[in-house]
Motif scaffolding. Sequence first.
Motif, short mmCIF file in Angstrom:
data_model
loop_
_atom_site.label_atom_id
_atom_site.label_comp_id
_atom_site.label_asym_id
_atom_site.label_seq_id
_atom_site.Cartn_x
_atom_site.Cartn_y
_atom_site.Cartn_z
N LYS A 72 -3.77 5.51 -17.88
CA LYS A 72 -3.19 6.86 -17.95
C LYS A 72 -1.94 7.02 -17.09
O LYS A 72 -1.48 8.13 -16.88
CB LYS A 72 -4.23 7.89 -17.52
N ALA A 73 -1.39 5.91 -16.59
CA ALA A 73 -0.18 5.95 -15.75
C ALA A 73 -0.35 6.96 -14.61
O ALA A 73 0.39 7.92 -14.48
CB ALA A 73 1.06 6.24 -16.57
N PHE A 74 -1.36 6.71 -13.77
CA PHE A 74 -1.64 7.57 -12.62
C PHE A 74 -1.88 9.01 -13.03
O PHE A 74 -1.35 9.96 -12.46
CB PHE A 74 -0.52 7.51 -11.59
N ASP A 75 -2.68 9.18 -14.08
CA ASP A 75 -3.05 10.52 -14.57
C ASP A 75 -1.85 11.40 -14.85
O ASP A 75 -1.85 12.60 -14.57
CB ASP A 75 -4.00 11.20 -13.59
N GLY A 76 -0.81 10.81 -15.41
CA GLY A 76 0.36 11.57 -15.81
C GLY A 76 1.40 11.79 -14.73
O GLY A 76 2.42 12.42 -14.96
N ASP A 77 1.17 11.28 -13.52
CA ASP A 77 2.13 11.45 -12.44
C ASP A 77 2.65 10.10 -11.95
O ASP A 77 2.68 9.83 -10.75
CB ASP A 77 1.51 12.24 -11.28
N ALA A 78 3.05 9.26 -12.90
CA ALA A 78 3.52 7.92 -12.54
C ALA A 78 4.75 7.99 -11.63
O ALA A 78 4.84 7.24 -10.66
CB ALA A 78 3.84 7.12 -13.80
N VAL A 79 5.68 8.88 -11.92
CA VAL A 79 6.90 8.98 -11.11
C VAL A 79 6.55 9.37 -9.67
O VAL A 79 7.02 8.74 -8.71
CB VAL A 79 7.89 10.00 -11.72
N GLY A 80 5.71 10.36 -9.50
CA GLY A 80 5.32 10.80 -8.16
C GLY A 80 4.56 9.73 -7.40
O GLY A 80 4.81 9.48 -6.22
N GLU A 81 3.63 9.08 -8.08
CA GLU A 81 2.80 8.06 -7.42
C GLU A 81 3.61 6.82 -7.07
O GLU A 81 3.50 6.29 -5.97
CB GLU A 81 1.61 7.68 -8.29
N LEU A 82 4.44 6.35 -7.99
CA LEU A 82 5.28 5.19 -7.69
C LEU A 82 6.28 5.51 -6.59
O LEU A 82 6.55 4.68 -5.72
CB LEU A 82 6.00 4.70 -8.95
N GLY A 83 6.82 6.71 -6.59
CA GLY A 83 7.73 7.13 -5.52
C GLY A 83 7.05 7.11 -4.17
O GLY A 83 7.61 6.65 -3.18
N ARG A 84 5.81 7.59 -4.12
CA ARG A 84 5.06 7.59 -2.86
C ARG A 84 4.80 6.16 -2.39
O ARG A 84 4.97 5.84 -1.22
CB ARG A 84 3.73 8.33 -3.03
N ILE A 85 4.40 5.29 -3.32
CA ILE A 85 4.15 3.89 -2.97
C ILE A 85 5.41 3.25 -2.41
O ILE A 85 5.38 2.58 -1.38
CB ILE A 85 3.62 3.11 -4.19
N LEU A 86 6.55 3.46 -3.06
CA LEU A 86 7.81 2.85 -2.59
C LEU A 86 8.27 3.43 -1.26
O LEU A 86 8.73 2.70 -0.39
CB LEU A 86 8.89 3.03 -3.66
N ARG A 87 8.11 4.73 -1.07
CA ARG A 87 8.48 5.34 0.23
C ARG A 87 7.60 4.80 1.35
O ARG A 87 8.09 4.47 2.43
CB ARG A 87 8.37 6.86 0.16
N TYR A 88 6.30 4.71 1.11
CA TYR A 88 5.38 4.22 2.12
C TYR A 88 5.72 2.77 2.48
O TYR A 88 5.83 2.43 3.64
CB TYR A 88 3.94 4.32 1.63
N TRP A 89 5.89 1.93 1.45
CA TRP A 89 6.18 0.54 1.72
C TRP A 89 7.53 0.41 2.42
O TRP A 89 7.67 -0.31 3.40
CB TRP A 89 6.16 -0.29 0.43
N GLY A 90 8.55 1.11 1.92
CA GLY A 90 9.88 1.04 2.53
C GLY A 90 9.88 1.51 3.97
O GLY A 90 10.55 0.95 4.83
N GLY A 91 9.10 2.53 4.28
CA GLY A 91 9.03 3.05 5.64
C GLY A 91 8.35 2.10 6.60
O GLY A 91 8.57 2.16 7.81
N ASN A 92 7.53 1.21 6.07
CA ASN A 92 6.82 0.24 6.91
C ASN A 92 7.43 -1.16 6.84
O ASN A 92 6.87 -2.10 7.38
CB ASN A 92 5.34 0.18 6.51
N LEU A 93 8.56 -1.28 6.20
CA LEU A 93 9.21 -2.57 6.00
C LEU A 93 9.40 -3.34 7.30
O LEU A 93 9.22 -4.55 7.35
CB LEU A 93 10.55 -2.37 5.30
#
Length: 72
Positions: free
Chosen positions: A12-33
């Motif tokens: 279901k591509a993160f229950d219809g919020d793929a953009v929001g969820e992928l953005g959160r994953i990338l921000r979290y990972w980038g912030g901890n780089l």
Amino acid sequence: MKFLLEVDMGDKAFDGDAVGELGRILRYWGGNLHHYDLKPGAGSVVYDSNYHEVGQWSVITTAESWAAGGES
């Protein structure tokens, strides 16, 4: 060397919020780089906002990429 990020968005591509969820994953990972030693062999699990394992990231050599059928 290559940096690979693989995220399974589910049927279901993160229950219809793929953009929001992928953005959160990338921000979290980038912030901890700065916590990671980005050299071949490095990697970790990726979690969604509900702390479910949804993928992984890794640093590989170009030779590993070819062995896995990837492009360089």
